[in-house]
Design a protein around this motif. Structure first.
Motif, mmCIF file in Angstrom:
data_model
loop_
_atom_site.group_PDB
_atom_site.id
_atom_site.type_symbol
_atom_site.label_atom_id
_atom_site.label_comp_id
_atom_site.label_asym_id
_atom_site.label_seq_id
_atom_site.Cartn_x
_atom_site.Cartn_y
_atom_site.Cartn_z
ATOM 1 N N PHE A 82 0.829 -1.212 0.000
ATOM 2 C CA PHE A 82 0.000 0.000 0.000
ATOM 3 C C PHE A 82 0.863 1.262 0.000
ATOM 4 C CE2 PHE A 82 -4.268 -1.576 2.010
ATOM 5 C CZ PHE A 82 -4.399 -2.485 0.976
ATOM 6 N N LEU A 83 1.863 1.299 0.876
ATOM 7 C CA LEU A 83 2.661 2.514 1.013
ATOM 8 C C LEU A 83 3.607 2.706 -0.160
ATOM 9 C CD1 LEU A 83 3.378 2.646 4.848
ATOM 10 C CD2 LEU A 83 1.572 3.750 3.531
ATOM 11 N N GLU A 84 4.129 1.620 -0.712
ATOM 12 C CA GLU A 84 4.926 1.750 -1.938
ATOM 13 C C GLU A 84 4.079 2.350 -3.052
ATOM 14 O OE1 GLU A 84 8.473 -1.628 -1.869
ATOM 15 O OE2 GLU A 84 6.782 -1.825 -3.247
ATOM 16 N N GLU A 85 2.849 1.890 -3.160
ATOM 17 C CA GLU A 85 1.942 2.389 -4.197
ATOM 18 C C GLU A 85 1.627 3.868 -3.969
ATOM 19 O OE1 GLU A 85 -0.895 1.536 -7.513
ATOM 20 O OE2 GLU A 85 0.856 0.517 -6.693
ATOM 21 N N ARG A 86 1.340 4.222 -2.732
ATOM 22 C CA ARG A 86 1.005 5.611 -2.428
ATOM 23 C C ARG A 86 2.205 6.535 -2.633
ATOM 24 N NH1 ARG A 86 -3.408 7.338 1.906
ATOM 25 N NH2 ARG A 86 -5.164 6.711 0.621
ATOM 26 N N GLU A 87 3.375 6.052 -2.310
ATOM 27 C CA GLU A 87 4.576 6.864 -2.544
ATOM 28 C C GLU A 87 4.792 7.065 -4.040
ATOM 29 O OE1 GLU A 87 9.080 7.039 -0.799
ATOM 30 O OE2 GLU A 87 8.370 5.076 -1.485
ATOM 31 N N GLU B 77 12.120 0.764 6.622
ATOM 32 C CA GLU B 77 11.210 1.303 5.599
ATOM 33 C C GLU B 77 10.088 2.103 6.234
ATOM 34 O OE1 GLU B 77 10.066 -1.414 2.471
ATOM 35 O OE2 GLU B 77 11.829 -2.652 2.856
ATOM 36 N N TRP B 78 9.485 1.583 7.316
ATOM 37 C CA TRP B 78 8.422 2.353 7.985
ATOM 38 C C TRP B 78 8.960 3.706 8.467
ATOM 39 C CZ3 TRP B 78 4.906 -0.401 6.119
ATOM 40 C CH2 TRP B 78 4.807 -1.779 6.297
ATOM 41 N N GLN B 79 10.161 3.682 9.034
ATOM 42 C CA GLN B 79 10.743 4.925 9.564
ATOM 43 C C GLN B 79 11.021 5.922 8.438
ATOM 44 O OE1 GLN B 79 14.060 3.241 11.737
ATOM 45 N NE2 GLN B 79 12.919 3.201 13.663
ATOM 46 N N GLN B 80 11.444 5.414 7.294
ATOM 47 C CA GLN B 80 11.682 6.300 6.158
ATOM 48 C C GLN B 80 10.372 6.908 5.662
ATOM 49 O OE1 GLN B 80 14.571 7.366 4.875
ATOM 50 N NE2 GLN B 80 13.387 8.663 3.466
ATOM 51 N N TRP B 81 9.313 6.094 5.626
ATOM 52 C CA TRP B 81 8.009 6.613 5.183
ATOM 53 C C TRP B 81 7.440 7.609 6.205
ATOM 54 C CZ3 TRP B 81 6.949 1.022 3.454
ATOM 55 C CH2 TRP B 81 7.205 0.886 2.096
#
Length: 598
Positions: free
Chosen positions: A469-474, A500-504
């Motif tokens: 989900f977050l890869e897509e949203r990014e 990865e969570w911390q980077q997002w």
């Protein structure tokens, strides 16, 4: 190839233009053009037929196909059958049970129900409203309605195909006429489902006037194979990494798999199916115990395909999971009195099945009065294992990423390993290949409007789709807020994808994150506890249109989370118990409350 004016309906100028165009085209382009023109001509013909049809009463019966689906199998079957019915001239509707208004049941002519069963005999999420209505006092008599039910399930579960069985009997109770008996399909459902479909179609009969289906436009690329569940792609493993830290009680693998050349694509929320192989050491033990010839040729399917016994047991037949139907079939091969008593009691069979496999049975209750060919003929095919995809196709073209928890346990004196998770953890390295296909899941999708907030709740490997989900949203630069609740055992060893969570969080793709590590404190803390701690803000997000996602273990985590959300809605929204239940029901129907639980 040249056109001549005297042999064609074209004038001189048109003929010259066509000849110039044909000289520049290769065979593939000519094929495509012929398909395009045929489709266009067919459309015109259909329009004329439609006008003629208005002048006379339609002879086609109306057929409604309703599906309740968790992983997408029933949906795919319903859509396929609906297309076939339309091609035969039937008036056809294909609907998700959540999209259907149950009060319309009394107006149906022919009703086809396709449903799976989830968990401990429960309907899939998108069938709950339909199911509740059907078994309520609001359900009306269905005299004049004809119906048939196809049930999908897994015979390793006690309540095999329970939802299909209950709906089938309830429709009969309400007065509907069963036009074909229900078929209960196991994981290898394709052949039985097709048999059911052909029988139903024979009962429905043909319409008086057939309408030819539109000619499909031929793809510009005709030489690419189509990969699917029936024809899986042999995908190379690019990376296989252990995400768990040293000292963890778990082993969680991150796999990156190459899809180049497959023409497969996926969306966040979809799953990847893998057809695993049985562990060769287990196969050898089984063959030795039964004193079989490993090179003996055995038939492995109805098409007459032949394989050596050892290969068939390795790559075709399931030998690691016992089911009640399997025990009942095996019983005819032995005179063992204790085994006869075992299969006479469902309770005893359920107790025996837990934690055992085929090797246990043949060791416990031999000797067996059957040869290898006869014995293996009663085994079911190895079912594919489905894993939530942990990547965005937009961010990783021609790749797919998975998060797989390795299953290991000690039972009845033997160390057991999950068939697929064990293969990925112990017998798969970079450069090896896996048989894969994409399983669409329309019941677990990001909102169409990327500005809407999302709340993602998961524990362990249930966090996998949220990475997608977050890869897509990014990648799409979505502006909607996002909030992740993640639970595991230990912060140090089990914080999956922590960097990865911390980077997002840092770049704003992830707005907020709450974590629960259950074994890092005296009192166990789970994701539902974090939800309660943030109850006011959680409800504010809901009021602002947030979509809520739950992924992970159904028996414990998902049920606890569901009850916690109910509690928050009730307290923060000042609702009664019934109003809170209705609130969540409406969220689910609006696709704002989605679950991918197992």
């Amino acid at each position: 190839m040249n056109l001549e004016v005297r042999n064609s309906p074209f004038d001189q100028e048109q003929t010259e233009q066509l000849n110039r165009l044909l000289l520049t085209m290769d065979d593939r382009q000519k094929i495509w053009l012929s398909g395009y023109l045929a489709a266009d001509l067919n459309s015109a013909s259909l329009a004329v037929q439609g006008q003629q049809g208005e002048e006379k009463e339609s002879a086609a019966r109306q057929v409604t196909l309703l599906y309740g689906s968790h992983t997408g199998n029933c949906q795919a079957l319903a859509e396929d059958y609906g297309a076939r019915l339309k091609a035969k001239g039937f008036e056809t509707k294909v609907l998700d049970m959540d999209e259907y208004k149950p009060k319309n049941l009394k107006n149906e002519q022919d009703l086809l129900i396709l449903t799976s069963t989830h968990g401990d005999g429960d309907p899939p999420d998108n069938a709950l409203t339909f199911y509740d209505f059907l078994f309520s006092k609001r359900a009306q008599k269905l005299d004049g309605v004809r119906y048939a039910v196809l049930a999908l399930g897994d015979s390793s579960y006690e309540f095999f195909c329970q939802t299909g069985k209950e709906i089938d009997e309830r429709l009969k109770e309400l007065g509907a006429e069963r036009i074909h008996s229900r078929i209960d399909c196991d994981l290898d459902y394709e052949e039985n489902a097709e048999a059911w479909w052909n029988a139903v179609l024979d009962t429905l009969g043909d319409t008086k006037e057939h309408v030819s289906p539109p000619v499909e436009q031929i793809s510009a690329v005709t030489d690419r194979p189509t990969y699917s569940k029936k024809n899986p792609f042999q995908a190379e493993v690019l990376e296989n990494i252990n995400l768990s830290g040293r000292g963890s009680n778990k082993e969680t693998r991150h796999l990156e798999i190459d899809l180049e050349g497959s023409n497969l694509n996926y969306e966040p929320g979809d799953s990847l199916g893998i057809y695993p192989n049985n562990e060769e050491a287990l196969v050898d033990e089984l063959i030795e115990e039964m004193e079989w010839d490993p090179d003996l040729s055995v038939i492995v399917n109805k098409d007459g395909e032949v394989r050596a016994l050892r290969e068939a047991l390795t790559s075709h037949y399931e030998i690691t999971a016992l089911t009640i139907p399997l025990l009942q079939k095996i019983a005819v091969f032995t005179d063992h009195e204790e085994f006869k008593q075992l299969v006479a009691s469902r309770g005893k069979m359920n107790a025996y099945i837990y934690g055992r496999d085929l090797l246990d049975v043949v060791r416990d209750y031999g000797p067996w009065n059957a040869g290898a060919e006869e014995f293996v003929s009663i085994l079911r095919k190895i079912p594919a294992r489905l894993y939530s995809i942990a990547s965005s196709f937009k961010a990783n073209p021609d790749e797919v990423h998975l998060t797989i928890g390795t299953v290991r346990y000690d039972s009845n004196g033997r160390i057991r390993t999950g068939v697929c998770s064990g293969q990925c953890a112990e017998r798969t390295e970079a450069g090896d290949h896996l048989s894969v296909f994409v399983q669409k899941n329309n019941n677990f999708k990001l909102p169409d409007d990327p500005s809407l907030p999302i709340i993602m709740i998961g524990s362990g490997t249930g966090v996998a789709p949220y990475r997608a989900f977050l890869e897509e949203r990014e990648e799409s630069e979505a502006q909607g807020r996002s909030w992740l609740f993640f639970g595991e055992q230990h912060f140090v060893t089990d914080f999956l994808y922590q960097v990865e969570w911390q980077q997002w969080l840092k770049n704003g793709v992830l707005t907020k994150m709450d974590v629960a590590f259950s074994r890092d404190s005296k009192e166990k803390v789970y994701v539902q506890h974090r939800l309660l701690e943030n109850r006011k803000e959680f409800y504010q997000w809901l009021a602002a249109g947030a979509y809520v996602y739950v992924c992970g273990d159904e028996k414990y985590m998902a049920k606890d989370v569901h009850n916690t959300i109910l509690q928050i809605v009730k307290e923060e929204g000042k609702y009664s118990d019934e109003e809170a239940e209705e609130y969540l029901k409406e969220l689910r129907k609006a696709k704002r409350y989605q679950r991918d639980v197992y």
